[in-house]
Design an enzyme around this catalytic site. Structure first.
Site, PDB file in Angstrom:
ATOM      1  CG  PHE A 179      -1.901   1.267   1.312  1.00  0.00           C
ATOM      2  CD1 PHE A 179      -3.011   1.732   0.447  1.00  0.00           C
ATOM      3  CD2 PHE A 179      -1.293   2.803   1.667  1.00  0.00           C
ATOM      4  CE1 PHE A 179      -3.797   2.647   0.760  1.00  0.00           C
ATOM      5  CE2 PHE A 179      -2.282   3.705   1.934  1.00  0.00           C
ATOM      6  CZ  PHE A 179      -3.455   3.311   0.788  1.00  0.00           C
TER       7      PHE A 179
ATOM      8  CG  ASP B 222       6.250   3.867   1.749  1.00  0.00           C
ATOM      9  OD1 ASP B 222       5.962   4.512   2.241  1.00  0.00           O
ATOM     10  OD2 ASP B 222       5.165   3.519   0.918  1.00  0.00           O
TER      11      ASP B 222
ATOM     12  CE  LYS C 114       0.212   7.235   6.169  1.00  0.00           C
ATOM     13  NZ  LYS C 114      -0.568   7.771   5.765  1.00  0.00           N
TER      14      LYS C 114
END
Length: 414
Positions: free
Chosen positions: A147, A232, A261
């Site tokens: 994801f 990531d 984030k």
């Protein structure tokens, strides 16, 4: 679909969203009005312990005083100039983040998926201009169960049918291999492979931690084949996994970090691609950019985030509290309430026994008890509270989670 709301005020707020907002999320029926630390309060004044932390964007707690102070000071100066001009906070931020990562150069963006898109563009450009791959032939290897966001290019290599259905045609140039299988990874590499893109821990897939040594093997394989290793770390990094970066768990340094984030402190979107100048230096003016990328407000906050991480207290809190959390929940597997518990630092994935209902059912039970968590892939509950959660609140989460599962075992959902 919203199942219930606790008051007319809350119902009105939810109805407004359901009427005028696109239905691209299915949130739990709670309307949050205020937040501090690891606790949030709804419009009726009911308090909850936040065990999602906005998918790790709020690692350092809601309304963190240091981050709010940095934001407030910058708000009264300048918030946006675009990269058409230099801004005072930009230089200190990119230097601080580069040094934190042990790299030379930073390309700031806004959202996590923008960092992923930028990482893909970086790998392709590096492949053509530095590695010497033939035009239009570059390929990037990704992992099954990945994801990385939901743009068209990113869902092009997703395995999630909900993310892909009706969004064709897709971007080509990606090959997917099983996560945790170094032999499959090496077999997929050819002379046109420019990068391997992976999450060191797969979050959306259910907090899937690869076998010990896997990241070291990926690093060795990519180095030997002159292929970029792109990590990531958007969810897994910045303290969440108990170390500054999840790759640190195996003492691995990738060629490229993708960050987001928590980098914005839960206040503003802020992401970045961090690498050495022989990689990121391929970009020239006009070849990539963003009006808001590297804006002064985000940079001021990002610099304070880096300062927090340099102190190491967030990482140690994640390790210590995560170990305590895991030790308390592991016995629930033997009791038949869970089928598996996985995790790293203060980031756990709990697989619910299907006989008790779905993970979504359990999340509703938790919400009714004052705990906000989120399910994924039907069977898994993700727990990722802010790293500042108190011992008292953590004990409460443990007790109420156990209670919710016990109740589900006694009275399974219909």
């Amino acid at each position: 679909m919203v199942l219930h709301a606790s008051s007319p005020r809350q119902k009105s707020a939810i109805d407004q969203v359901e009427t005028y907002g696109a239905h691209n999320y299915a949130p739990l029926p709670v309307v949050i009005a205020r937040a501090e630390g690891a606790r949030v309060t709804d419009v009726d004044g009911r308090e909850f312990i936040d065990c999602l932390a906005a998918y790790s964007a709020v690692n350092f707690g809601h309304s963190n005083e240091r981050l709010l102070a940095a934001a407030t000071e910058q708000l009264h100066k300048v918030t946006l100039t675009s990269r058409a001009f230099y801004s005072e906070p930009y230089g200190p931020f990119v230097q601080a983040l580069a040094e934190l990562c042990g790299k030379d150069m930073v390309l700031p963006m806004n959202t996590g998926v923008e960092a992923v898109e930028t990482g893909i563009k970086t790998a392709r450009k590096w492949g053509y201009e530095v590695k010497g791959v033939a035009d239009d032939q570059a390929n990037i290897i990704v992992m099954d169960g990945n994801f990385h966001g939901r743009t068209v290019t990113v869902v092009s290599f997703s395995n999630d049918p909900d993310a892909r259905r009706s969004f064709e045609p897709f971007t080509r140039g990606f090959r997917s291999v099983p996560f945790g299988d170094p032999a499959a990874l090496e077999a997929a590499i050819d002379e046109n492979t420019v990068a391997v893109l992976l999450e060191p821990i797969q979050g959306e897939a259910g907090v899937i931690v690869p076998p010990e040594g896997y990241l070291r093997q990926v690093r060795e394989i990519t180095t030997r084949h002159n292929v970029l290793m792109i990590a990531d770390e958007i969810q897994a990094g910045l303290g969440r996994s108990g170390t500054t970066f999840a790759c640190d768990r195996e003492d691995v340094v990738p060629d490229v970090y993708l960050l987001g984030k928590a980098l914005g402190g839960g206040i503003v979107p802020l992401s970045g691609v961090v690498a050495n100048s022989d990689i990121l230096g391929v970009f020239q003016p006009g070849q990539h950019g963003s009006t808001f990328g590297g804006n002064p407000l985000a940079c001021a906050i990002g610099s304070e985030v880096v300062s927090l991480l340099r102190e190491g207290t967030m990482q140690s809190a994640s390790r210590d509290k995560g170990a305590r959390f895991r030790a308390a929940l592991d016995p629930l597997v033997d009791r038949g309430l869970l089928t598996q518990v996985r995790g790293a630092g203060l980031w756990l994935g709990l697989d619910v026994d299907p006989a008790l209902g779905t993970a979504h059912d359990i999340c509703h039970r938790l919400m009714d008890k004052g705990i906000l968590a989120k399910d994924t892939h039907t069977k898994t509950i993700r727990f990722a509270p802010p790293l500042v959660i108190s011992d008292e609140d953590l004990d409460r989460v443990i007790d109420l989670t156990t209670e919710a599962l016990e109740e589900a075992a006694a009275r399974p959902a219909a």
